[in-house]
Design an enzyme around this catalytic site. Structure first.
Site, PDB file in Angstrom:
ATOM      1  N   LYS A  98       4.439  -6.961   7.511  1.00 57.61           N
ATOM      2  CA  LYS A  98       3.937  -6.639   8.840  1.00 57.61           C
ATOM      3  C   LYS A  98       3.441  -7.915   9.502  1.00 57.61           C
ATOM      4  O   LYS A  98       3.262  -8.946   8.844  1.00 57.61           O
ATOM      5  CB  LYS A  98       2.824  -5.592   8.782  1.00 57.61           C
ATOM      6  CG  LYS A  98       1.577  -6.052   8.049  1.00 57.61           C
ATOM      7  CD  LYS A  98       0.495  -4.977   8.020  1.00 57.61           C
ATOM      8  CE  LYS A  98      -0.044  -4.674   9.390  1.00 57.61           C
ATOM      9  NZ  LYS A  98      -1.193  -3.746   9.361  1.00 57.61           N
ATOM     10  N   CYS A 140       0.797  -1.227   0.000  1.00 60.31           N
ATOM     11  CA  CYS A 140       0.000   0.000   0.000  1.00 60.31           C
ATOM     12  C   CYS A 140       0.828   1.275   0.000  1.00 60.31           C
ATOM     13  O   CYS A 140       0.708   2.110  -0.893  1.00 60.31           O
ATOM     14  CB  CYS A 140      -0.951   0.008   1.201  1.00 60.31           C
ATOM     15  SG  CYS A 140      -2.206  -1.272   1.142  1.00 60.31           S
TER      16      CYS A 140
END
Length: 423
Positions: free
Chosen positions: A327, A271
């Site tokens: 992540k 993103c």
């Protein structure tokens, strides 16, 4: 307390009057005779809402005295706050001449009449100034050593012109920079000066407090520049910039919060990188330059470059990377900064092993698998379990917290480089 405030400008005048209104006996010191004359007659030397009324009250209560002379203030006080200007010089560096002259005057007064004394530097200075420049000047001029009898702190202000009185009376935080041996005394000092002040009281070391002040103003400047760039881009797409940014600040979970403000590893993922590219690419299409936004990805790359260079320069040949998903809680490795790092290290001749418990190879498909293959063509041989990596690597490089526990890391007999924390 009895406190001398050096400098009766936008910071010093508010500081002096606020301290006096809180019950301290204050001596305001300024070499500008006009400021001294005005202040002594109840005329505020700077324009600040509410200052003149509080000044009149402080003078009426005889809690504020004004003088152009250091030797008319220091002998009668227990502490001095230095609030003089630190402008930018013609060479682009910070001009410390006003600070150093005041420090010299304070030191001379203490030398002439030895006493226990405390100096709090409130002027904004570059990191390292208090310890490397101000402290030696104070010791030289006073003939004393900073320690038990002579205290030196860096005490930044966080006041905005136009609302400085309110900021002084109700600060978001109150900070003092102290040498390690004086941290407890520094906290006691803050409590003695400010009492039950709103917000947290923090004791940092000199350099941390100096950097904090610059970081705050740097971030404020960054926010203004960023908002203006979004505003400029909005205009090119017939979007209302006020509506865009008004909606932006409603997100207090991520946008206006402490999220993403912890120094550590470079960012990656599917993103942030692509959306920054889309943002800057849209501006290019409209013939618009966005210098702040255009600097985001190069800055991120530089952060990764510094880490890669330090590992390449080390004598560790087999590098174990802990965490390659971008992540926690996902197996997404698209544009993972850790994978980009692994490729750089491998290209530099390092033997790279990877441990990532979030990844099950049989479940990797699509763009996720393609990116992993592009970065580490032989990923099947490099992805290993914890026992293998902790026993066969020369060094462990942690790129994401929580992949392994601190207890597990402590148990390995290997050097550990934690990229999630600044060293």
């Amino acid at each position: 307390m009895k406190i001398a405030v050096f400098g009766l400008g936008y910071v010093g005048a508010v500081t002096a009057v606020s301290l006096a209104s809180n019950g301290h006996e204050v001596w305001g010191v300024d070499k500008d005779l006009t400021k001294v004359d005005w202040t002594s007659r109840g005329i505020a030397p700077v324009r600040e809402p509410g200052l003149e009324k509080m000044l009149a009250d402080a003078l009426s209560a005889q809690r504020l005295h004004v003088t152009p002379r250091a030797d008319a203030a220091v002998p009668f006080t227990d502490a001095a706050m230095v609030c003089v200007g630190t402008p930018t010089s013609h060479s682009g560096t910070t001009d410390l001449s006003f600070v150093l002259e005041v420090i010299r005057q304070i030191g001379n007064c203490i030398r002439d009449a030895p006493k226990s004394y405390m100096v709090l530097l409130r002027s904004t200075v570059p990191p390292g100034t208090t310890k490397q420049i101000v402290l030696p000047r104070l010791e030289e001029s006073s003939g004393m050593t900073v320690g038990d009898s002579l205290k030196l702190y860096f005490h930044p202000e966080f006041m905005r012109e136009g609302s400085a009185l309110a900021d002084s009376q109700h600060p978001a935080l109150t900070v003092i920079g102290a040498p390690p041996e004086c941290e407890a005394v520094g906290l006691d000092t803050l409590k003695e000066i400010y009492g039950d002040v709103d917000g947290p009281l923090l004791v940092l070391n000199y350099q941390e407090a100096e950097l904090l002040k610059l970081a705050c103003n740097g971030f404020h400047a960054l926010k203004v520049a960023f908002a203006n760039e979004i505003g400029a881009l909005s205009g090119r797409f017939q979007a209302d910039p006020q509506r865009v940014m008004s909606a932006f600040v409603l997100d207090t979970k991520l946008n206006i919060s402490d999220a993403y403000l912890t120094p550590g590893f470079a960012f990656g993922g599917s993103c942030l990188l692509k959306d920054v590219r889309a943002l800057t690419g849209s501006a290019v299409e409209k013939g618009l330059e966005l210098p702040v936004c255009e600097s985001i990805l190069p800055s991120n790359d530089s952060h990764l470059d510094r880490l890669a260079a330090s590992v390449v320069a080390s004598n560790h040949q087999r590098v174990g990377i802990i965490g390659i998903a971008f992540k926690s809680g996902t197996d997404d490795v698209r544009e993972s900064a850790a994978l980009r790092l692994a490729r750089r290290l491998s290209s530099a001749g390092k033997d790279v092993l990877v441990y990532e418990p979030e990844i099950a190879l049989e479940r990797l498909i699509g763009a996720n698998l393609r990116y992993l293959t592009e970065m580490l063509p032989d990923y099947a041989d490099r992805l290993v379990d914890w026992q293998t990596i902790s026993s066969e690597a020369d060094v462990l490089l942690v790129t994401r917290s929580g992949v392994v526990s601190p207890k597990e890391l402590d148990a390995v007999e290997l050097p550990v480089m934690d990229a999630t924390r600044l060293s």
